[in-house]
Design an enzyme around this catalytic site. Structure first.
Site, short mmCIF file in Angstrom:
data_model
loop_
_atom_site.label_atom_id
_atom_site.label_comp_id
_atom_site.label_asym_id
_atom_site.label_seq_id
_atom_site.Cartn_x
_atom_site.Cartn_y
_atom_site.Cartn_z
N GLY A 46 0.84 -1.19 0.00
CA GLY A 46 0.00 0.00 0.00
C GLY A 46 0.87 1.24 0.00
O GLY A 46 2.04 1.19 0.42
N GLN A 51 2.95 9.90 1.59
CA GLN A 51 4.24 9.20 1.59
C GLN A 51 5.10 9.59 0.39
O GLN A 51 6.29 9.27 0.36
CB GLN A 51 4.03 7.68 1.60
N CYS A 105 6.19 -0.04 7.66
CA CYS A 105 5.77 1.10 6.85
C CYS A 105 6.94 1.56 5.99
O CYS A 105 8.06 1.68 6.48
CB CYS A 105 5.32 2.24 7.77
N LEU A 106 6.66 1.81 4.71
CA LEU A 106 7.72 2.26 3.80
C LEU A 106 8.32 3.60 4.24
O LEU A 106 9.43 3.93 3.87
CB LEU A 106 7.16 2.40 2.38
N HIS A 147 -4.29 1.02 7.83
CA HIS A 147 -2.96 1.62 7.86
C HIS A 147 -2.91 2.80 6.87
O HIS A 147 -2.42 3.89 7.21
CB HIS A 147 -1.92 0.54 7.50
N GLU A 148 -3.43 2.60 5.66
CA GLU A 148 -3.37 3.66 4.63
C GLU A 148 -4.28 4.83 5.01
O GLU A 148 -3.92 5.99 4.81
CB GLU A 148 -3.75 3.11 3.26
N HIS A 151 -2.67 7.06 7.34
CA HIS A 151 -1.69 7.96 6.70
C HIS A 151 -2.35 9.26 6.26
O HIS A 151 -1.74 10.33 6.30
CB HIS A 151 -1.07 7.30 5.46
#
Ligand code: ZN
Length: 176
Positions: A46, A51, A105-106, A147-148, A151
């Site tokens: 995702g 991000q 997480c990226l 999670h997204e 963000h």
């Protein structure tokens, strides 16, 4: 398509609330395609617009829907991955049941953590053409959605994790 640069903590945009998308033009289509490419390249399951340094309520997710437990069969081929484009997303319903799982997480390299999430959720959103869509998701896919969506509100998994740690080589956590 162009790969976009993924920003990391402490980049302030990761803490800002993203703004609704209002223009569904060619530039948005290019941006979405770039985000999908960037997510696959990372690799991740995702990616949310903050991000890549854009304060927009836009996220892409690519993951296979969870197996029905009754159908679970070791010999069955894995379910195909499904791509979701979520714009101006709102959670409309959550399951009472919550489950723990390990997330990464990226935007927070080198850390994973145990986070409690709703087992299932329903959302309404717009698709890439601005048309309303509803998604009902469960299991790991529901975790990625949550999670997204976090963000887009400036919330990171480390805010909710009961514990975080540096992954060892054996930890095989998918990132988003
Ligand atoms: Zn993330």
């Amino acid at each position: 398509m162009t790969l976009r640069q993924i920003v990391h903590l402490p980049e302030p945009i990761l803490r800002r609330k993203a703004k609704p998308v209002t223009k569904f033009d060619k530039d948005l289509q290019t941006l979405i395609d770039d985000m999908v490419e960037t997510m696959r390249e990372a690799p991740g399951v995702g990616l949310a617009a903050p991000q890549i340094n854009l304060p927009m309520q836009l996220a892409v997710i690519e993951y296979a829907e969870d197996e029905d437990e009754e159908e679970e069969n070791e010999d069955a081929p894995p379910k195909p991955k499904k791509l979701f484009v979520l714009i101006n997303t709102e959670i409309t319903k959550v399951s009472e049941e919550k489950i723990m799982g390990v997330e990464g997480c990226l935007s927070i390299p080198g850390l994973i953590g145990e986070v409690e999430r709703h087992e299932a959720i329903q959302v309404k959103a717009l698709n890439r053409h601005g048309q309303p869509v509803k998604h009902k998701v469960a299991g790991w896919l529901a975790r990625i959605f949550q999670h997204e969506i976090d963000h887009l509100n400036g919330v990171l998994f480390t805010d909710k994790a009961t514990r975080v740690w540096k992954p060892s080589e054996e930890d095989d956590t998918e990132l988003d």
